[in-house]
Design a protein around this motif. Structure first.
Motif, PDB file in Angstrom:
ATOM      1  N   THR A 148       0.884  -1.397  -0.188  1.00 20.77           N
ATOM      2  CA  THR A 148      -0.028   0.092   0.092  1.00 20.77           C
ATOM      3  C   THR A 148       0.971   1.216   0.020  1.00 20.77           C
ATOM      4  O   THR A 148       0.653   2.239  -0.706  1.00 20.77           O
ATOM      5  N   ALA A 290      -2.422   6.012   6.311  1.00 14.51           N
ATOM      6  CA  ALA A 290      -2.734   4.402   6.187  1.00 14.51           C
ATOM      7  C   ALA A 290      -1.996   3.744   7.418  1.00 14.51           C
ATOM      8  O   ALA A 290      -2.591   2.678   7.732  1.00 14.51           O
ATOM      9  N   THR A 343      -8.605   3.592   4.448  1.00 15.95           N
ATOM     10  CA  THR A 343      -8.206   2.345   5.516  1.00 15.95           C
ATOM     11  C   THR A 343      -9.103   2.279   6.626  1.00 15.95           C
ATOM     12  O   THR A 343      -9.750   1.240   7.040  1.00 15.95           O
TER      13      THR A 343
END
Length: 417
Positions: A148, A290, A343
């Motif tokens: 990610t 994130a 997220t």
């Protein structure tokens, strides 16, 4: 087994622990960067090809539409080929699309963009499958986080480098040169899968469901939940709330991603090179969001986190409206918020589903609907800018989308612990 043989095997296993993550990083650099590659040079592209602002917005809209609509095709491709070949195919498709898009033609620009979107969709679906299959359970979260983060690093690199390259060799070369990343990733992936049979963690490859990339990440829990009858996602109010919240997040992100360089050029007078560099701040700060949301989720309820994310997200459109000269501050706050937004939405999904099948259905519904909404962001923002001649209306629309994320998302998650 001899001592030398045991030592050699241990060394291979030690190397393998980092071989897959390294290959995943190289691959991930190709799965967001191509989407933002045209943004720093969109003014040159429009001038050369005579594109309207609305058509220019399609350059970001088309890949996002592919994320929403091409997932069944991606699942079919992966079902026909093994994951190794699917990863290789995704890189080849992205490379072909990058080359086609660089041709000085409006038709080639749009067709190449669509091809890139299809290639990225295949990769988005298959990479989480590979991570789950070939990574030890205790490392799945780490490797997924690396993947990610690398997506955002790819966006940052492309945002930083495109305009300076265009200043020397022109925009066609500037957007074509990123195909080198696909070639490097292909070489790295070929090296990785070559010795794979000797070190891969034994597992049974499960059929790839007809779902999207985020959904596959949700199914990485190796302790299966007990199955229980649950209503279809469309019959649950929380599903619609999360879909609208994710749509607000995606709309805001892709609208700003497409137009931040042009906005900073118009409002502050940045050069094309500086505008591209400044927009990279918005991309790379997503890593903080994130990684920060999972830390907060251990202590805070999801609705509080959604409200906090939306609060920081609001700083971006409001700040650019009233104090664009402080763009760096707004980009830091908005960048971290956009990384946290996606997220927390999927954290909520993980907490409310009752089984793996429910997770697949819920995530597919939220992702499909959310990306459909998000795909309109660049087009709407570009059209409004073209119609009004300034950035007030586009930023107000982004503001409304962020409010949808915050208000609807908080209401939807109010009963989630």
């Amino acid at each position: 087994m001899t001592a030398r043989g045991a030592t050699g095997r241990t060394a291979r296993l030690r190397d393998a622990a980092w071989l897959l993550p390294a290959a995943v990083v190289l691959i991930a650099l190709n799965f967001r960067g191509p989407i933002v590659a045209t943004a720093p040079v969109i003014g040159d592209v429009r001038a050369d090809l005579g594109l309207t602002a609305g058509i220019a917005g399609l350059l970001t809209t088309i890949p996002v539409l592919c994320f929403a609509l091409a997932t069944p095709l991606a699942s079919w491709v992966i079902a026909k080929a093994d994951p190794e070949r699917a990863v290789s195919l995704s890189l080849v498709v992205v490379l072909v699309g990058t080359v086609v898009r660089s041709l000085p033609s409006s038709a080639a620009l749009l067709v190449g963009t669509a091809v890139i979107g299809i290639g990225i969709t295949i990769g988005n679906v298959v990479i989480p499958v590979v991570i789950r299959r070939d990574t030890a359970p205790e490392r799945v979260g780490l490797v997924t986080g690396v993947y990610t983060s690398a997506l955002n690093v790819g966006s940052m690199i492309t945002s930083l480098g495109t305009a300076p390259i265009a200043a020397v060799w022109g925009w066609p070369v500037a957007i074509a040169v990123w195909g080198v990343l696909a070639v490097l990733a292909g070489i790295g992936w070929t090296f990785t899968v070559g010795p794979r049979a000797a070190w891969r963690r034994p597992s049974v490859v499960e059929p790839v469901p007809e779902t999207g990339p985020i959904d596959l990440v949700l199914d990485t829990d190796h302790e299966r939940k007990a199955t229980a009858p649950t209503p279809a996602p469309a019959r649950r109010w929380i599903t619609w709330g999360l879909t609208l919240a994710f749509g607000g997040q995606a709309f805001s992100y892709y609208a700003l991603t497409a137009w931040i360089p042009t906005l900073l050029h118009d409002e502050i007078g940045f050069s094309k090179e500086s505008s591209g560099a400044s927009s990279s701040v918005f991309q790379i700060l997503a890593v903080i969001g994130a990684l920060g949301v999972p830390v907060l989720a251990a202590r805070w309820r999801p609705r509080a986190i959604i409200a906090l994310v939306a609060f920081f997200w609001l700083a971006m459109p409001l700040g650019l409206l009233f104090a664009p000269q402080l763009w760096l501050l707004w980009s830091v706050l908005g960048g971290a918020a956009q990384g946290g937004g996606i997220t927390i939405v999927f954290t909520v999904i993980v907490r409310i589903v009752s089984s793996d099948a429910d997770a697949r259905r819920m995530s597919a519904f939220v992702q499909g609907g959310g990306y459909l909404i998000g795909s309109a962001g660049p087009l709407v923002a570009g059209t409004l800018h073209g119609a009004t001649g300034d950035w007030t209306a586009p930023l107000l629309v982004v503001l409304v989308a962020v409010l949808v994320l915050g208000v609807v998302g908080s209401i939807a998650a109010r009963r989630v612990d």
